[in-house]
Design a protein around this motif. Structure first.
Motif, PDB file in Angstrom:
ATOM      1  N   GLU A  55       0.829  -1.202   0.000  1.00  0.00           N
ATOM      2  CA  GLU A  55       0.000   0.000   0.000  1.00  0.00           C
ATOM      3  C   GLU A  55       0.866   1.256   0.000  1.00  0.00           C
ATOM      4  O   GLU A  55       0.559   2.228  -0.689  1.00  0.00           O
ATOM      5  CB  GLU A  55      -0.926  -0.019   1.217  1.00  0.00           C
ATOM      6  CG  GLU A  55      -1.980   1.043   1.210  1.00  0.00           C
ATOM      7  CD  GLU A  55      -2.923   0.910   2.392  1.00  0.00           C
ATOM      8  OE1 GLU A  55      -4.057   1.367   2.246  1.00  0.00           O
ATOM      9  OE2 GLU A  55      -2.528   0.383   3.446  1.00  0.00           O
ATOM     10  N   ALA A  56       1.966   1.238   0.748  1.00  0.00           N
ATOM     11  CA  ALA A  56       2.864   2.398   0.803  1.00  0.00           C
ATOM     12  C   ALA A  56       3.424   2.701  -0.576  1.00  0.00           C
ATOM     13  O   ALA A  56       3.455   3.862  -1.001  1.00  0.00           O
ATOM     14  CB  ALA A  56       3.992   2.141   1.801  1.00  0.00           C
ATOM     15  N   LEU A  57       3.840   1.680  -1.308  1.00  0.00           N
ATOM     16  CA  LEU A  57       4.378   1.879  -2.651  1.00  0.00           C
ATOM     17  C   LEU A  57       3.306   2.444  -3.572  1.00  0.00           C
ATOM     18  O   LEU A  57       3.540   3.410  -4.303  1.00  0.00           O
ATOM     19  CB  LEU A  57       4.936   0.575  -3.204  1.00  0.00           C
ATOM     20  CG  LEU A  57       5.478   0.640  -4.630  1.00  0.00           C
ATOM     21  CD1 LEU A  57       6.603   1.660  -4.725  1.00  0.00           C
ATOM     22  CD2 LEU A  57       5.935  -0.730  -5.075  1.00  0.00           C
ATOM     23  N   ARG A  58       2.118   1.870  -3.541  1.00  0.00           N
ATOM     24  CA  ARG A  58       1.030   2.341  -4.393  1.00  0.00           C
ATOM     25  C   ARG A  58       0.703   3.800  -4.109  1.00  0.00           C
ATOM     26  O   ARG A  58       0.561   4.625  -5.017  1.00  0.00           O
ATOM     27  CB  ARG A  58      -0.214   1.474  -4.180  1.00  0.00           C
ATOM     28  CG  ARG A  58      -1.404   1.896  -5.034  1.00  0.00           C
ATOM     29  CD  ARG A  58      -2.653   1.078  -4.715  1.00  0.00           C
ATOM     30  NE  ARG A  58      -3.090   1.226  -3.340  1.00  0.00           N
ATOM     31  CZ  ARG A  58      -3.807   2.260  -2.881  1.00  0.00           C
ATOM     32  NH1 ARG A  58      -4.136   3.253  -3.672  1.00  0.00           N
ATOM     33  NH2 ARG A  58      -4.178   2.304  -1.626  1.00  0.00           N
ATOM     34  N   LEU A  59       0.620   4.173  -2.832  1.00  0.00           N
ATOM     35  CA  LEU A  59       0.278   5.548  -2.458  1.00  0.00           C
ATOM     36  C   LEU A  59       1.391   6.524  -2.827  1.00  0.00           C
ATOM     37  O   LEU A  59       1.119   7.641  -3.270  1.00  0.00           O
ATOM     38  CB  LEU A  59      -0.049   5.619  -0.966  1.00  0.00           C
ATOM     39  CG  LEU A  59      -1.347   4.916  -0.555  1.00  0.00           C
ATOM     40  CD1 LEU A  59      -1.413   4.769   0.956  1.00  0.00           C
ATOM     41  CD2 LEU A  59      -2.551   5.664  -1.082  1.00  0.00           C
ATOM     42  N   ARG A  60       2.658   6.116  -2.660  1.00  0.00           N
ATOM     43  CA  ARG A  60       3.771   7.000  -3.030  1.00  0.00           C
ATOM     44  C   ARG A  60       3.793   7.266  -4.536  1.00  0.00           C
ATOM     45  O   ARG A  60       4.018   8.386  -4.976  1.00  0.00           O
ATOM     46  CB  ARG A  60       5.104   6.416  -2.565  1.00  0.00           C
ATOM     47  CG  ARG A  60       5.351   6.620  -1.092  1.00  0.00           C
ATOM     48  CD  ARG A  60       6.808   6.382  -0.722  1.00  0.00           C
ATOM     49  NE  ARG A  60       7.324   5.103  -1.143  1.00  0.00           N
ATOM     50  CZ  ARG A  60       7.328   3.986  -0.406  1.00  0.00           C
ATOM     51  NH1 ARG A  60       6.836   4.006   0.814  1.00  0.00           N
ATOM     52  NH2 ARG A  60       7.832   2.874  -0.876  1.00  0.00           N
ATOM     53  N   VAL A  61       3.529   6.226  -5.327  1.00  0.00           N
ATOM     54  CA  VAL A  61       3.487   6.398  -6.781  1.00  0.00           C
ATOM     55  C   VAL A  61       2.331   7.317  -7.158  1.00  0.00           C
ATOM     56  O   VAL A  61       2.498   8.232  -7.973  1.00  0.00           O
ATOM     57  CB  VAL A  61       3.376   5.031  -7.498  1.00  0.00           C
ATOM     58  CG1 VAL A  61       3.036   5.209  -8.969  1.00  0.00           C
ATOM     59  CG2 VAL A  61       4.658   4.243  -7.328  1.00  0.00           C
ATOM     60  N   ARG A  62       1.177   7.115  -6.552  1.00  0.00           N
ATOM     61  CA  ARG A  62       0.032   7.977  -6.843  1.00  0.00           C
ATOM     62  C   ARG A  62       0.338   9.425  -6.481  1.00  0.00           C
ATOM     63  O   ARG A  62       0.075  10.337  -7.258  1.00  0.00           O
ATOM     64  CB  ARG A  62      -1.203   7.503  -6.080  1.00  0.00           C
ATOM     65  CG  ARG A  62      -2.458   8.283  -6.496  1.00  0.00           C
ATOM     66  CD  ARG A  62      -3.518   8.337  -5.447  1.00  0.00           C
ATOM     67  NE  ARG A  62      -2.978   8.956  -4.239  1.00  0.00           N
ATOM     68  CZ  ARG A  62      -3.498   8.780  -3.052  1.00  0.00           C
ATOM     69  NH1 ARG A  62      -4.531   8.013  -2.877  1.00  0.00           N
ATOM     70  NH2 ARG A  62      -2.966   9.373  -2.004  1.00  0.00           N
ATOM     71  N   ASP A  63       0.928   9.654  -5.298  1.00  0.00           N
ATOM     72  CA  ASP A  63       1.261  11.021  -4.869  1.00  0.00           C
ATOM     73  C   ASP A  63       2.277  11.660  -5.815  1.00  0.00           C
ATOM     74  O   ASP A  63       2.149  12.833  -6.168  1.00  0.00           O
ATOM     75  CB  ASP A  63       1.800  11.026  -3.440  1.00  0.00           C
ATOM     76  CG  ASP A  63       0.720  10.787  -2.402  1.00  0.00           C
ATOM     77  OD1 ASP A  63      -0.481  10.837  -2.751  1.00  0.00           O
ATOM     78  OD2 ASP A  63       1.078  10.552  -1.237  1.00  0.00           O
ATOM     79  N   ALA A  64       3.289  10.905  -6.241  1.00  0.00           N
ATOM     80  CA  ALA A  64       4.291  11.438  -7.168  1.00  0.00           C
ATOM     81  C   ALA A  64       3.644  11.801  -8.500  1.00  0.00           C
ATOM     82  O   ALA A  64       3.941  12.852  -9.088  1.00  0.00           O
ATOM     83  CB  ALA A  64       5.414  10.427  -7.380  1.00  0.00           C
TER      84      ALA A  64
END
Length: 73
Positions: A55-64
Motif C-alpha cells: 500500500e505504501a508503494l502504491r500511495l507514493r506512486v500515486r502522490d508522485a
C-alpha cells in the motif's frame, strides 16, 4: 479494529486519502507529515490506519504522479 500506527511508521489518513509518517499523538489526534517532509497535518484516530508495504508503494506512486500533474502540492 486494527492497531493504530506507531510513531515513526507510515499511516494512511483515509479521510484525506494521504499517506504520511506518524509523528506524534496530540490531544487525541495523530500528527502526520509527508514522507519527504513538508506541511504536517492532524487526523482523527478513526481516520488513520497502518500502511502495508504494498500500500505504501502504491500511495507514493500515486502522490508522485499527482505532484507531476500539478493536482497535488
Amino acid at each position: 479494529m486494527p492497531e493504530p500506527p506507531s510513531v515513526g511508521t507510515l499511516a494512511h489518513d483515509t479521510k484525506r486519502d494521504r499517506v504520511g509518517v506518524a509523528m506524534a499523538r496530540h490531544n487525541g489526534r495523530f500528527c502526520l507529515r509527508p514522507q519527504g517532509g513538508g506541511q504536517q497535518w492532524d487526523a482523527e484516530p478513526r481516520d488513520v490506519k497502518p500502511v502495508t508495504a504494498d500500500e505504501a508503494l502504491r500511495l507514493r506512486v500515486r502522490d508522485a504522479n499527482e505532484r507531476s500533474w500539478g493536482t497535488r502540492l
